[in-house]
Design a protein around this motif. Structure first.
Motif, PDB file in Angstrom:
ATOM      1  N   GLU A  57     -39.079 -16.711 -13.822  1.00  0.00           N
ATOM      2  CA  GLU A  57     -40.524 -16.608 -14.035  1.00  0.00           C
ATOM      3  C   GLU A  57     -41.041 -15.219 -13.686  1.00  0.00           C
ATOM      4  O   GLU A  57     -42.010 -14.734 -14.279  1.00  0.00           O
ATOM      5  CB  GLU A  57     -41.220 -17.674 -13.177  1.00  0.00           C
ATOM      6  CG  GLU A  57     -42.693 -17.853 -13.501  1.00  0.00           C
ATOM      7  CD  GLU A  57     -43.583 -16.887 -12.753  1.00  0.00           C
ATOM      8  OE1 GLU A  57     -44.665 -16.532 -13.285  1.00  0.00           O
ATOM      9  OE2 GLU A  57     -43.185 -16.482 -11.640  1.00  0.00           O
ATOM     10  N   LYS A 110     -43.878 -12.301 -20.899  1.00  0.00           N
ATOM     11  CA  LYS A 110     -44.754 -13.321 -21.465  1.00  0.00           C
ATOM     12  C   LYS A 110     -45.327 -12.825 -22.798  1.00  0.00           C
ATOM     13  O   LYS A 110     -45.436 -11.626 -23.039  1.00  0.00           O
ATOM     14  CB  LYS A 110     -45.904 -13.667 -20.515  1.00  0.00           C
ATOM     15  CG  LYS A 110     -45.508 -14.570 -19.339  1.00  0.00           C
ATOM     16  CD  LYS A 110     -44.808 -13.790 -18.247  1.00  0.00           C
ATOM     17  CE  LYS A 110     -44.548 -14.638 -17.004  1.00  0.00           C
ATOM     18  NZ  LYS A 110     -43.790 -13.884 -15.968  1.00  0.00           N
ATOM     19  N   ARG A 138     -37.642 -25.973 -16.004  1.00  0.00           N
ATOM     20  CA  ARG A 138     -38.852 -26.713 -15.676  1.00  0.00           C
ATOM     21  C   ARG A 138     -39.695 -25.974 -14.624  1.00  0.00           C
ATOM     22  O   ARG A 138     -40.931 -25.920 -14.729  1.00  0.00           O
ATOM     23  CB  ARG A 138     -38.486 -28.106 -15.170  1.00  0.00           C
ATOM     24  CG  ARG A 138     -37.760 -28.973 -16.182  1.00  0.00           C
ATOM     25  CD  ARG A 138     -38.606 -29.233 -17.411  1.00  0.00           C
ATOM     26  NE  ARG A 138     -39.845 -29.931 -17.053  1.00  0.00           N
ATOM     27  CZ  ARG A 138     -40.813 -30.203 -17.924  1.00  0.00           C
ATOM     28  NH1 ARG A 138     -40.695 -29.799 -19.192  1.00  0.00           N
ATOM     29  NH2 ARG A 138     -41.895 -30.845 -17.539  1.00  0.00           N
ATOM     30  N   VAL A 181     -41.323 -22.782 -16.232  1.00  0.00           N
ATOM     31  CA  VAL A 181     -42.452 -23.144 -17.090  1.00  0.00           C
ATOM     32  C   VAL A 181     -43.650 -23.580 -16.256  1.00  0.00           C
ATOM     33  O   VAL A 181     -44.811 -23.259 -16.567  1.00  0.00           O
ATOM     34  CB  VAL A 181     -42.022 -24.240 -18.088  1.00  0.00           C
ATOM     35  CG1 VAL A 181     -43.228 -24.792 -18.833  1.00  0.00           C
ATOM     36  CG2 VAL A 181     -40.993 -23.700 -19.065  1.00  0.00           C
ATOM     37  N   HIS A 182     -43.381 -24.301 -15.175  1.00  0.00           N
ATOM     38  CA  HIS A 182     -44.476 -24.785 -14.328  1.00  0.00           C
ATOM     39  C   HIS A 182     -45.173 -23.634 -13.612  1.00  0.00           C
ATOM     40  O   HIS A 182     -46.422 -23.650 -13.459  1.00  0.00           O
ATOM     41  CB  HIS A 182     -43.935 -25.788 -13.321  1.00  0.00           C
ATOM     42  CG  HIS A 182     -44.967 -26.287 -12.356  1.00  0.00           C
ATOM     43  ND1 HIS A 182     -45.969 -27.165 -12.713  1.00  0.00           N
ATOM     44  CD2 HIS A 182     -45.162 -26.010 -11.025  1.00  0.00           C
ATOM     45  CE1 HIS A 182     -46.733 -27.420 -11.673  1.00  0.00           C
ATOM     46  NE2 HIS A 182     -46.271 -26.728 -10.628  1.00  0.00           N
ATOM     47  N   SER A 229     -49.715 -24.079 -20.117  1.00  0.00           N
ATOM     48  CA  SER A 229     -49.349 -24.451 -21.478  1.00  0.00           C
ATOM     49  C   SER A 229     -50.556 -24.847 -22.325  1.00  0.00           C
ATOM     50  O   SER A 229     -50.440 -24.993 -23.545  1.00  0.00           O
ATOM     51  CB  SER A 229     -48.346 -25.616 -21.449  1.00  0.00           C
ATOM     52  OG  SER A 229     -48.909 -26.731 -20.775  1.00  0.00           O
ATOM     53  N   PRO A 236     -47.743 -19.564 -22.602  1.00  0.00           N
ATOM     54  CA  PRO A 236     -46.845 -20.227 -21.631  1.00  0.00           C
ATOM     55  C   PRO A 236     -45.411 -19.707 -21.753  1.00  0.00           C
ATOM     56  O   PRO A 236     -44.954 -19.301 -22.822  1.00  0.00           O
ATOM     57  CB  PRO A 236     -46.946 -21.698 -22.016  1.00  0.00           C
ATOM     58  CG  PRO A 236     -47.317 -21.687 -23.456  1.00  0.00           C
ATOM     59  CD  PRO A 236     -48.193 -20.490 -23.653  1.00  0.00           C
ATOM     60  N   ALA A 295     -41.575 -20.333 -21.991  1.00  0.00           N
ATOM     61  CA  ALA A 295     -40.807 -21.450 -22.548  1.00  0.00           C
ATOM     62  C   ALA A 295     -39.438 -20.957 -22.977  1.00  0.00           C
ATOM     63  O   ALA A 295     -39.221 -19.760 -23.204  1.00  0.00           O
ATOM     64  CB  ALA A 295     -41.547 -22.070 -23.740  1.00  0.00           C
TER      65      ALA A 295
END
Length: 253
Positions: free
Chosen positions: A96, A101, A173, A176-177, A182, A200, A202
């Motif tokens: 992340e 992005k 997961r 993404v969180h 999203s 988001p 992904a």
């Protein structure tokens, strides 16, 4: 000349005269000969440290040994899966942070890409695959180093495969969180018109989830192939002497 004296039995030669310089004969010993030393007995064969194949002792110990090895493989597999889950969470945090992005902007009617020719989504997938491959390589090398003293059973490869899949899923997961929301519409309404915001995070190619377990299994196979000792031929305990072997038949009459 002086007369030559003979002994009482008449079987000895003439006695030397004193001063003649001839040595007196040594009488033969009539005692019994000394017995010869007894030959040393051959050493007794040492007992075998392990029972021969097919021996009743080995057959009785086989279920116990199989149960012990199965329990060890199960513990190794569970440890690898649990460790992979923890590493997957750390991978999600790292992914992340480093993954780019997709920039967006919105007007009163729609949402647009700020960089239509950008490759942020592909780059994010590449970062995910690279991080997973590095973790899989290091984890497989550590698993081989810890289990190199014993035969690699099914627990290590199964643990690496299942743990890699679980770790990759958790990393996806969590990344993404922690990334941008999203709900793109809600995010666009929360910013000023024309201002850039990010879509988001992904994974667009699900195949990158196989990078971690795939690299881990390949690394384990390569290390086992290179560094594991080759199996040696079993020791011959008895062989038929060549003199007792049946002679070869001759083709000529």
């Amino acid at each position: 000349m002086t007369d030559q004296n003979t002994d009482a039995d008449g079987g000895s030669g003439p006695s030397p005269e004193p001063g003649s310089g001839q040595a007196a004969p040594v009488p033969l010993s009539k005692s019994a000969p000394e017995p010869l030393p007894e030959p040393a007995s051959p050493p007794e064969p040492e007992p075998l440290s392990a029972p021969l194949p097919g021996h009743p002792a080995e057959a009785a110990d086989a279920p116990v040994r199989f149960s012990r090895e199965l329990r060890t493989d199960l513990l190794l597999g569970l440890a690898l899966i649990a460790g992979s889950a923890v590493l997957g969470l750390l991978m999600g945090l790292l992914w992340e942070r480093v993954a780019p992005k997709v920039p967006l902007y919105a007007d009163t009617s729609d949402i647009y890409l700020s960089d239509p020719e950008g490759e942020q989504a592909i780059t994010a997938d590449a970062y995910f695959a690279i991080i997973g491959a590095v973790i899989g390589l290091l984890l497989a090398a550590l698993a081989y180093w810890r289990t190199r003293a014993r035969d690699v059973g099914v627990g290590v490869p199964v643990g690496l495969a299942l743990g890699g899949l679980l770790g990759g899923y958790l990393a996806m997961r969590l990344g993404v969180h922690l990334g941008p929301s999203s709900n793109i519409i809600a995010t666009a309404k929360s910013v000023a018109l024309g201002k850039t915001f990010y879509g988001p995070l992904a994974v667009t190619a699900n195949g990158v989830l196989l990078a971690w377990p795939g690299v881990a299994l390949v690394t384990l196979i390569v290390l086992t192939r290179i560094f594991s000792p080759k199996p040696s031929a079993p020791e011959t305990l008895w062989a038929q002497p060549l003199s007792q072997a049946s002679p070869e038949r001759s083709d000529t009459p």
